[in-house]
Design a protein around this motif. Structure first.
Motif, PDB file in Angstrom:
ATOM      1  N   HIS A  75     -10.979 -18.599  63.485  1.00  0.00           N
ATOM      2  CA  HIS A  75      -9.754 -19.326  63.793  1.00  0.00           C
ATOM      3  C   HIS A  75      -9.048 -18.677  64.982  1.00  0.00           C
ATOM      4  O   HIS A  75      -9.065 -17.460  65.128  1.00  0.00           O
ATOM      5  N   THR A 103      -7.014 -27.910  63.514  1.00  0.00           N
ATOM      6  CA  THR A 103      -6.648 -28.311  62.153  1.00  0.00           C
ATOM      7  C   THR A 103      -5.266 -27.803  61.775  1.00  0.00           C
ATOM      8  O   THR A 103      -4.842 -26.739  62.238  1.00  0.00           O
ATOM      9  N   ALA A 105      -4.775 -27.840  58.432  1.00  0.00           N
ATOM     10  CA  ALA A 105      -5.103 -27.456  57.048  1.00  0.00           C
ATOM     11  C   ALA A 105      -5.619 -26.022  57.022  1.00  0.00           C
ATOM     12  O   ALA A 105      -6.808 -25.765  56.844  1.00  0.00           O
ATOM     13  N   TRP A 106      -4.691 -25.086  57.194  1.00  0.00           N
ATOM     14  CA  TRP A 106      -5.074 -23.676  57.214  1.00  0.00           C
ATOM     15  C   TRP A 106      -3.886 -22.835  56.742  1.00  0.00           C
ATOM     16  O   TRP A 106      -2.746 -23.285  56.727  1.00  0.00           O
ATOM     17  N   SER A 112      -8.985 -22.065  56.953  1.00  0.00           N
ATOM     18  CA  SER A 112      -9.233 -23.475  56.630  1.00  0.00           C
ATOM     19  C   SER A 112     -10.477 -23.622  55.760  1.00  0.00           C
ATOM     20  O   SER A 112     -11.074 -24.687  55.709  1.00  0.00           O
ATOM     21  N   PHE A 126     -15.042 -27.162  57.419  1.00  0.00           N
ATOM     22  CA  PHE A 126     -13.678 -26.623  57.377  1.00  0.00           C
ATOM     23  C   PHE A 126     -12.751 -27.739  56.938  1.00  0.00           C
ATOM     24  O   PHE A 126     -13.102 -28.928  56.985  1.00  0.00           O
ATOM     25  N   ASN A 127     -11.560 -27.389  56.508  1.00  0.00           N
ATOM     26  CA  ASN A 127     -10.589 -28.372  56.033  1.00  0.00           C
ATOM     27  C   ASN A 127      -9.723 -28.880  57.179  1.00  0.00           C
ATOM     28  O   ASN A 127      -9.417 -28.146  58.127  1.00  0.00           O
ATOM     29  N   SER A 128      -9.333 -30.132  57.047  1.00  0.00           N
ATOM     30  CA  SER A 128      -8.504 -30.759  58.063  1.00  0.00           C
ATOM     31  C   SER A 128      -7.571 -31.761  57.384  1.00  0.00           C
ATOM     32  O   SER A 128      -7.509 -31.825  56.151  1.00  0.00           O
ATOM     33  N   TYR A 135      -5.639 -34.578  53.006  1.00  0.00           N
ATOM     34  CA  TYR A 135      -6.487 -33.425  53.290  1.00  0.00           C
ATOM     35  C   TYR A 135      -7.951 -33.770  53.034  1.00  0.00           C
ATOM     36  O   TYR A 135      -8.300 -34.385  52.017  1.00  0.00           O
ATOM     37  N   THR A 137     -12.374 -32.616  54.196  1.00  0.00           N
ATOM     38  CA  THR A 137     -13.330 -31.644  54.714  1.00  0.00           C
ATOM     39  C   THR A 137     -14.068 -32.268  55.886  1.00  0.00           C
ATOM     40  O   THR A 137     -14.494 -33.429  55.807  1.00  0.00           O
ATOM     41  N   PRO A 153     -10.504 -31.810  50.395  1.00  0.00           N
ATOM     42  CA  PRO A 153     -10.636 -30.503  51.051  1.00  0.00           C
ATOM     43  C   PRO A 153     -11.543 -29.585  50.233  1.00  0.00           C
ATOM     44  O   PRO A 153     -11.558 -29.651  49.006  1.00  0.00           O
ATOM     45  N   TYR A 181      -1.286 -25.751  52.035  1.00  0.00           N
ATOM     46  CA  TYR A 181      -1.169 -26.327  53.379  1.00  0.00           C
ATOM     47  C   TYR A 181       0.190 -27.003  53.516  1.00  0.00           C
ATOM     48  O   TYR A 181       0.782 -27.434  52.527  1.00  0.00           O
TER      49      TYR A 181
END
Length: 259
Positions: A75, A103, A105-106, A112, A126-128, A135, A137, A153, A181
């Motif tokens: 990141h 993103t 979402a971290w 994330s 990774f999550n977004s 949320y 993935t 996610p 998040y």
């Protein structure tokens, strides 16, 4: 002392920041000392630091190296206050960086959930966040540069890459600040919230155990939706079984944990 810290959020946050600052100063001391060590011909040191960004990998149990050790992922967050993190792919042979995505979402604790798919040199997840879904993935393929979206996610990935476990990151943001998040909607009912499993082959999802199931199993009386949560999900290696921590907040403002 513990009760005072939990009840007074200002004192708790001040105390927590003090501990983090102490750890930061201690880490600087360790790094400074380590620079006096002789370089080994067997070890290659690559600096990912950036003057204008905070650079970090994410949670300790997520794999950052590709299987062939040619790439790492991490990141990169602007030091000027920003709610977005860049997802970076670094070629260890050429030292070239590529911004894969951004993103919201971290978090600082777990990033994330950025990681390589198991036994992969090509795909990361990774999550977004999606305005239409919430949320999600994202799975990114390095070769095709194509992205696939899963409608939950990720918290932890199964060893076979065919499914992952998920939970309510919005609940974590409200009850375990630092693990969730930032975008929060209303919390689900206890019977509709808990541990979810998402099948990446069929793009289907199901709830495996609800918060209400756990509450009933433990015999907890008068539990409220805004006083309990699940965290630290993990599959048992080479198994469909999993473990997690369930926490409840009592009337005195203290959390109790059960594994």
């Amino acid at each position: 002392m513990r009760g005072l810290l939990v009840k007074n959020k200002f004192i708790f946050n001040l105390f927590k920041k003090g501990i983090l600052y102490y750890r930061f100063l201690k880490s600087i001391s360790v790094i400074t000392k380590s620079r006096t060590y002789e370089k080994s011909k067997f070890v290659k040191i690559i600096d990912i630091n950036d003057r204008n960004h905070h650079c970090f990998f994410g949670y300790y149990n997520k794999r950052i190296f590709s299987m062939n050790d040619d790439f790492i992922i991490f990141h990169k967050v602007p030091k000027k206050k920003s709610h977005k993190s860049k997802i970076i792919l670094l070629n260890l042979k050429t030292n070239e960086e590529k911004v894969v995505s951004e993103t919201v979402a971290w978090n600082w604790q777990q990033g994330s959930m950025l990681q390589w798919l198991n036994n992969s040199n090509e795909e990361i997840i990774f999550n977004s966040y999606s305005d239409d879904i919430g949320y999600v993935t994202l799975k990114y393929n390095l070769n095709t540069e194509e992205t696939e979206t899963y409608n939950l996610p990720t918290y932890c990935l199964h060893n076979e890459n065919d499914k992952f476990l998920s939970l309510n990151f919005q609940r974590l943001q409200k009850l375990a600040l630092g693990y969730g998040y930032p975008i929060i909607d209303s919390l689900n009912e206890l019977s509709e919230d808990g541990v979810w499993e998402y099948n990446t082959k069929t793009n289907s999802l199901k709830i495996l155990i609800s918060l209400l199931d756990v509450i009933n199993f433990l015999g907890i009386k008068n539990a409220k939706s805004d006083s309990c949560y699940i965290n630290h999900l993990e599959y048992i290696p080479n198994s469909d079984d999993f473990i997690f921590i369930f926490r409840t907040l009592n009337k005195d403002g203290l959390f109790y944990s059960r594994l």
